[in-house]
Enzyme design. Structure first.
Site, mmCIF file in Angstrom:
data_model
loop_
_atom_site.group_PDB
_atom_site.id
_atom_site.type_symbol
_atom_site.label_atom_id
_atom_site.label_comp_id
_atom_site.label_asym_id
_atom_site.label_seq_id
_atom_site.Cartn_x
_atom_site.Cartn_y
_atom_site.Cartn_z
ATOM 1 N N SER A 145 0.743 -1.320 0.113
ATOM 2 C CA SER A 145 -0.081 0.047 -0.108
ATOM 3 C C SER A 145 0.899 1.220 0.176
ATOM 4 O O SER A 145 1.882 1.423 0.721
ATOM 5 C CB SER A 145 -0.754 0.144 1.112
ATOM 6 O OG SER A 145 -1.537 1.392 1.356
ATOM 7 N N ALA A 198 20.033 -1.169 12.355
ATOM 8 C CA ALA A 198 21.355 -1.908 12.414
ATOM 9 C C ALA A 198 20.825 -3.245 12.231
ATOM 10 O O ALA A 198 19.986 -4.018 12.164
ATOM 11 C CB ALA A 198 21.603 -1.537 13.824
ATOM 12 N N LYS A 207 29.434 -1.852 10.782
ATOM 13 C CA LYS A 207 29.169 -2.001 12.531
ATOM 14 C C LYS A 207 29.636 -3.321 12.588
ATOM 15 O O LYS A 207 29.694 -4.113 12.170
ATOM 16 C CB LYS A 207 27.316 -2.022 12.646
ATOM 17 C CG LYS A 207 27.331 -2.904 13.899
ATOM 18 C CD LYS A 207 25.756 -2.554 13.947
ATOM 19 C CE LYS A 207 25.600 -3.776 15.280
ATOM 20 N NZ LYS A 207 23.979 -4.204 15.457
ATOM 21 N N PRO A 231 31.043 -7.594 20.068
ATOM 22 C CA PRO A 231 31.515 -7.637 18.800
ATOM 23 C C PRO A 231 30.955 -8.977 18.294
ATOM 24 O O PRO A 231 30.135 -9.622 18.853
ATOM 25 C CB PRO A 231 33.076 -8.055 18.781
ATOM 26 C CG PRO A 231 33.141 -8.703 20.252
ATOM 27 C CD PRO A 231 32.116 -8.390 21.225
ATOM 28 N N VAL A 269 -4.977 -3.495 0.592
ATOM 29 C CA VAL A 269 -5.811 -4.912 0.505
ATOM 30 C C VAL A 269 -7.145 -4.230 1.593
ATOM 31 O O VAL A 269 -6.869 -3.757 2.525
ATOM 32 C CB VAL A 269 -5.123 -5.930 1.414
ATOM 33 C CG1 VAL A 269 -6.098 -7.088 1.703
ATOM 34 C CG2 VAL A 269 -4.112 -6.447 0.489
ATOM 35 N N LEU A 304 7.681 -8.360 11.178
ATOM 36 C CA LEU A 304 6.927 -8.200 12.196
ATOM 37 C C LEU A 304 5.450 -8.970 12.648
ATOM 38 O O LEU A 304 5.163 -8.981 13.665
ATOM 39 C CB LEU A 304 6.734 -6.613 12.251
ATOM 40 C CG LEU A 304 8.062 -5.744 12.288
ATOM 41 C CD1 LEU A 304 7.686 -4.184 12.069
ATOM 42 C CD2 LEU A 304 8.695 -5.914 13.516
ATOM 43 N N THR A 321 18.010 -7.588 15.380
ATOM 44 C CA THR A 321 17.986 -9.062 14.960
ATOM 45 C C THR A 321 16.648 -9.069 13.951
ATOM 46 O O THR A 321 16.336 -10.093 13.533
ATOM 47 C CB THR A 321 17.726 -10.027 15.969
ATOM 48 O OG1 THR A 321 16.787 -9.232 17.161
ATOM 49 C CG2 THR A 321 18.787 -10.591 16.745
ATOM 50 N N GLY A 322 16.004 -7.903 13.791
ATOM 51 C CA GLY A 322 14.913 -7.857 12.983
ATOM 52 C C GLY A 322 15.035 -8.399 11.670
ATOM 53 O O GLY A 322 14.388 -9.334 11.137
ATOM 54 N N TYR A 369 27.047 -15.085 24.148
ATOM 55 C CA TYR A 369 26.776 -15.301 25.667
ATOM 56 C C TYR A 369 27.883 -14.869 26.466
ATOM 57 O O TYR A 369 27.725 -13.979 27.569
ATOM 58 C CB TYR A 369 26.353 -16.726 26.016
ATOM 59 C CG TYR A 369 24.763 -16.761 25.775
ATOM 60 C CD1 TYR A 369 24.452 -17.262 24.441
ATOM 61 C CD2 TYR A 369 23.730 -16.820 26.708
ATOM 62 C CE1 TYR A 369 23.120 -17.242 24.175
ATOM 63 C CE2 TYR A 369 22.631 -16.950 26.447
ATOM 64 C CZ TYR A 369 22.098 -17.438 25.198
ATOM 65 O OH TYR A 369 20.642 -17.541 24.994
#
Ligand code: FAD
Length: 504
Positions: A43, A54, A82, A104, A191, A339, A350-351, A452
Site C-alpha cells: 500500500s 542496524a 558496524k 563484537p 488490501v 513483524l 535482529t529484525g 553469551y
C-alpha cells in the site's frame, strides 16, 4: 503430481520483510528454473515502519547471495559499517565510571590448553580489564576508530565480521528496485478484504484488483492483516519477561565534528535503553521503554535530554510495539514473515536476521501447494525456536544487572523468573564457563556461546574457577592476542576512509 505444483506466491507488504522475502524466493526460483510467479502487493498509503537501521553480521551473506554489489547497496542506503554494540550504563557505575562493555560479532577461536575465555578469567580478570578488550580484535579496532575493512578488502569481506547501519526506508526502496528488475511483480494496492475458506485464503480484494494465489505471505507488519484473518488465539506475549513495549525514535543531525562510529550504542536509561546508530548523513536514535511506567511525553523528554539540548532534531516518531510471537507462523496457505510473525525488542538488531531466516525456511518448506500438517508445524517450530532463543538472550542482558535505581531495573533483575531455562543455566555458569554444548538447542539462533560470554563477562557475571595457572604460558597467550590486535589495526582502514570510498 503436476497439479500439486506451486504456481504463484503473493506477498502482502513492502517493508524489509516483504522485499527480502520476494527477492529471495524469486532469485531461487529463477535460478532453479521453477515456473513460480512471485508477486508483491504494497500500500502506497500505509507506508512502512522504517526504523530498523542496524543489522547483525550474517545479513551480509543474504545480500551477497542475492548478487547485490556491496558498494552500490551501501552507497544507496547512506550506510556505515558496524562491528558490534557498545553497551553503557547496564550496571551501576564503578568508581564513578559509567559501566560499559562491547559485544563484537567476532568469534574468538584460539587458545592452547585452556580456551581464551578461561585463560582470561584465570589470569586477566582481576586486572580490571574489560573482557572484550582482553580477548578480541574488534575492541582494539574501535579504539582507533577503525572499521572492518582493509585497503584491499573485497565486497562483503573484512578483517573481522561486520554488519551495517543502514537507512531502513532507502533499503526497502533499493531492494524493491532490484527485486522488480529481477522479475518480481509489483502491485501498488491497499488490501481491503480477505476472502477465506476454512483456514485458506482464496483471494485478496484491493483498491487495484482482486488477486488469487496458491500461497499468501503476510508481511504487513505489526497488524498481521492476513494471519489474523485465518487464525484466532495465535499470539504468545513476551511482555512479562521483556516489558519494553513502546519506542520513541528521533533522527538528528550529527553533532559538529563527530564522525560516524563503526558500532551501535545501547545506553540504559531509567525505564529502558536508547539506541544510537550513525548513518552517513544523520544519526538515528530511539528510546525503547516500558510504556506501563513512562508516558510518551516523559520518554521523549528523557531521550531528548540524554541527546543534549544542542541537538538538531529532524523527525520524531512514537511506536507501539507488540512483544511476542505467533503460536503458529503458518496457517492454511498463509505464512508470516517479519513483524507480523513476532517481535523482540531490537537490543541486538535482529529484525532483518529473523526475516532472512523466515525466507530461507520458506524456500525449503514450500515444496508443493498442498503440504501435510507436519510441514506447517516444522516451519512454525523452527521459527518458534528462533524467537525463544532470542528472548532468552535478550533477557540475559537485563537479569544480571545490579542496577536498582528504579522499579524498572529492580523488576529487570527478576525477569529471569520468566525464563526458567536461562535461570538453570545461570546457576551453572556461576561455577563453570558458558560453552557451546550448554546452548545446543540454538539451531536457528544467531547467538552462540561466544555471544553469551561477551554479555555474561561484560556484565561481570563470572564463574568461580579455582584452578592453577601457568603464568608464563598465560603471558605468552595474551602477548599473542595483543600482537594480533596491533596487526589488525595496522592493516585495517579508519572507518572514515572506508566510508569516503563508498560515499564520495
Ligand atoms: P513494515 O515495515 O511495517 O511493513 C508493512 C508493510 O505492509 C508496508 O509496506 C505496508 O504498506 C504494508 N501494508 C500494511 N497494511 C496493508 C494493506 N491493508 N494493504 C497493503 N499493504 C499493507 N530490525 C533490525 O534488524 N535492526 C534494528 O535496529 C531494528 N530496530 C527496530 C526498532 C524498533 C523501535 C522497531 C519497532 C523495530 C526495529 N527493527 C529492527 C525491526 C524492523 O523494523 C522490522 O523487522 C522491519 O522493519 C520489517 O518490518 P516489516 O516489513 O515486517 O513491516
Amino acid at each position: 503430481m503436476e497439479n500439486n505444483k506451486t504456481k504463484s506466491i503473493t506477498i502482502v507488504g513492502g517493508g524489509s520483510s516483504g522485499w527480502m522475502t520476494a527477492m529471495y524466493l524469486n532469485h531461487l526460483y529463477r535460478k532453479e528454473k521453477q515456473n513460480i510467479k512471485v508477486r508483491l502487493v504494497e500500500s502506497a498509503d500505509i507506508g512502512i515502519l522504517g526504523v530498523g537501521e542496524a543489522t547483525v553480521h550474517s545479513i551480509r551473506f543474504f545480500f551477497a547471495a542475492m548478487g547485490l554489489d556491496e558498494q552500490e547497496l551501501l552507497s544507496e542506503t547512506q550506510a556505515t559499517y558496524k562491528t558490534g554494540i557498545m553497551f553503557r550504563n547496564w550496571m551501576k557505575p564503578q568508581q564513578d565510571k559509567v559501566h560499559e562493555y562491547f559485544h563484537p560479532f567476532e568469534q574468538i577461536k584460539f587458545g592452547n590448553g585452556f580456551d581464551l575465555s578461561t585463560s582470561w578469567l584465570l589470569s586477566q580478570k582481576l586486572s580490571g580489564q574489560r573482557y572484550d578488550e582482553g580477548t578480541c580484535i574488534s575492541s582494539e579496532l574501535i579504539k582507533h576508530q577503525h572499521g572492518p575493512k582493509t585497503a584491499n578488502s573485497k565486497g562483503y569481506t573484512g578483517i573481522v565480521p561486520y554488519g551495517y547501519h543502514i537507512d531502513a526506508n532507502q533499503l526497502a526502496r533499493f531492494l524493491r528496485k532490484k527485486a522488480v528488475a529481477a522479475g518480481v511483480e509489483h502491485i501498488e494496492a491497499t488490501v481491503e478484504k480477505i476472502n477465506t475458506n476454512n483456514q485458506n485464503i482464496i483471494s485478496i480484494e484491493t483498491d487495484n484488483g482482486v488477486f488469487e494465489s496458491d500461497y499468501f505471505i503476510d508481511c504487513t507488519g505489526f497488524k498481521g492483516l492476513l494471519i489474523n484473518a485465518v487464525s484466532e488465539d495465535n499470539w504468545v506475549s513476551y511482555e512479562d519477561a521483556l516489558p519494553c513495549n513502546k519506542a520513541v525514535a528521533v533522527q538528528r543531525k550529527y553533532p559538529a565534528e563527530q564522525q560516524p562510529k563503526p558500532y551501535t550504542e545501547a545506553t540504559a536509561l531509567s525505564n529502558g535503553w536508547v539506541w544510537q546508530i550513525d548513518l552517513i548523513n544523520r544519526q538515528g536514535t530511539g528510546y525503547v521503554y516500558d510504556g506501563n511506567r513512562l508516558s510518551k511525553e516523559e520518554a521523549e523528554a528523557e531521550l531528548k535530554s540524554f541527546l543534549g539540548s544542542e541537538s538538531e532534531f529532524i523527525k520524531t516518531l512514537h511506536i507501539d510495539m507488540q512483544i511476542g510471537r505467533r503460536k503458529r507462523f503458518w496457517v492454511g496457505n498463509c505464512i508470516t514473515v517479519g513483524l507480523s510473525g513476532g517481535f523482540i525488542e531490537p537490543l541486538e538488531s535482529t529484525g532483518l536476521h529473523l526475516i532472512n531466516l523466515g525466507a530461507r525456511l520458506l524456500s525449503t518448506h514450500l515444496t508443493q501447494v498442498s503440504v501435510p500438517d507436519a510441514i506447517q508445524e516444522s516451519y512454525s517450530e523452527l521459527m518458534i525456536n528462533a524467537y525463544e532463543d532470542l528472548k532468552q538472550f535478550i533477557v540475559l542482558h537485563y537479569c544480571i544487572t545490579d542496577r536498582d535505581d528504579t522499579e524498572f531495573w529492580q523488576a529487570a533483575q527478576r525477569s529471569v523468573e520468566h525464563c526458567p531455562a536461562l535461570k538453570r543455566k545461570l546457576a551453572i555458569w556461576k561455577y563453570k564457563i558458558c560453552e557451546y554444548a550448554d546452548l545446543q538447542t540454538a539451531s536457528t539462533s544467531c547467538f552462540n556461546d561466544e555471544n553469551y560470554r561477551f554479555i555474561l563477562y561484560g556484565m561481570q557475571y563470572y564463574p568461580e574457577l579455582h584452578l592453577d595457572i601457568d603464568k608464563a604460558q598465560m603471558e605468552t597467550l595474551f602477548d599473542s592476542v595483543k600482537a594480533r590486535c596491533q596487526q589488525a589495526v595496522q592493516y585495517s582502514e579508519t572507518h572514515q576512509d572506508s566510508l569516503d570510498k563508498l560515499h564520495n
